[in-house]
Design a protein around this motif. Sequence first.
Motif, mmCIF file in Angstrom:
data_model
loop_
_atom_site.group_PDB
_atom_site.id
_atom_site.type_symbol
_atom_site.label_atom_id
_atom_site.label_comp_id
_atom_site.label_asym_id
_atom_site.label_seq_id
_atom_site.Cartn_x
_atom_site.Cartn_y
_atom_site.Cartn_z
ATOM 1 N N TYR A 42 -87.666 14.459 -69.011
ATOM 2 C CA TYR A 42 -87.453 15.051 -67.698
ATOM 3 C C TYR A 42 -87.835 14.023 -66.642
ATOM 4 N N GLN B 41 -88.981 13.589 -62.611
ATOM 5 C CA GLN B 41 -89.555 14.341 -61.507
ATOM 6 C C GLN B 41 -89.782 13.411 -60.324
ATOM 7 N N GLY C 77 -92.879 15.350 -55.217
ATOM 8 C CA GLY C 77 -92.758 16.594 -54.462
ATOM 9 C C GLY C 77 -91.647 17.518 -54.917
ATOM 10 N N LYS C 78 -90.986 17.152 -55.994
ATOM 11 C CA LYS C 78 -89.880 17.961 -56.499
ATOM 12 C C LYS C 78 -90.215 18.513 -57.875
ATOM 13 N N SER C 79 -89.313 19.317 -58.401
ATOM 14 C CA SER C 79 -89.515 19.893 -59.730
ATOM 15 C C SER C 79 -88.856 19.015 -60.791
ATOM 16 N N PRO C 80 -89.305 19.109 -62.035
ATOM 17 C CA PRO C 80 -88.715 18.301 -63.113
ATOM 18 C C PRO C 80 -87.274 18.723 -63.394
ATOM 19 N N LEU D 18 -91.247 12.507 -67.591
ATOM 20 C CA LEU D 18 -92.041 13.365 -68.457
ATOM 21 C C LEU D 18 -91.379 13.484 -69.818
ATOM 22 N N PHE E 163 -87.376 15.676 -75.395
ATOM 23 C CA PHE E 163 -86.687 15.690 -74.100
ATOM 24 C C PHE E 163 -87.359 14.728 -73.127
ATOM 25 N N LEU F 28 -84.080 17.916 -66.394
ATOM 26 C CA LEU F 28 -83.770 17.332 -67.689
ATOM 27 C C LEU F 28 -82.745 16.211 -67.542
ATOM 28 N N PHE G 98 -95.404 19.203 -72.603
ATOM 29 C CA PHE G 98 -95.144 18.004 -71.809
ATOM 30 C C PHE G 98 -96.282 17.002 -71.904
#
Lengths: 115, 111
Positions: free
Chosen positions: B36, B38, B41-44, B88, B34, B46, B101
Amino acid sequence: DAGVIQSPRHEVTEMGQEVTLRCKPISGHDYLFWYRQTMMRGLELLIYFNNNVPIDDSGMPEDRFSAKMPNASFSTLKIQPSEPRDSAVYFCASSRPGLPEQKLFFGSGTQLSVL
Amino acid sequence: QKEVEQNSGPLSVPEGAIASLNCTYSDRGSQSFFWYRQYSGKSPELIMSIYSNGDKEDGRFTAQLNKASQYVSLLIRDSQPSDSATYLCATLNTGFQKLVFGTGTRLLVSP
């Protein structure tokens, strides 16, 4: 759907204090993951649950860390006592069963600073 | 050896160019891979998944997998400044639901 909800968004505490991070997964997701992210080590899996049962906690760094999932809609990650090296962003993520993709939905994270 | 390795970057490309992000993994039993994205300051989130050797295309993104070489890559065509983020790479470990990861590659796309 509101997505994965984490609280608090930011936490600043002093060394030795207890810290509790909270997570509400997406309804219907029965996998829940706790990750920790730092610049040096990236995203590290701490523990994950399936149907509220802890499956793998090999990533939990020390006995100071504990996690619970008392029901399908709530999980906590507790650090007691906290140390400055615990400073990181802690993410909770959930996923839906039966998907080969294993798409994780992440919460916004908790920025933890231990002084 | 880390389970999933990525060059931390930053990888700098001009707008409109192709960005190539690479990842190697150590678990030969891994079956799912996978990418991802990011933002700072944010979340990962997909963006791509791939399970079979070869290429998989989705819009401007192409994921490439070579299991023999234990190598995964992500190509971003016509790169835009909005693509600037950390990418990621993740693998699903053998037989389980555990995603591992890499530390991520930071991509900078300049206008």
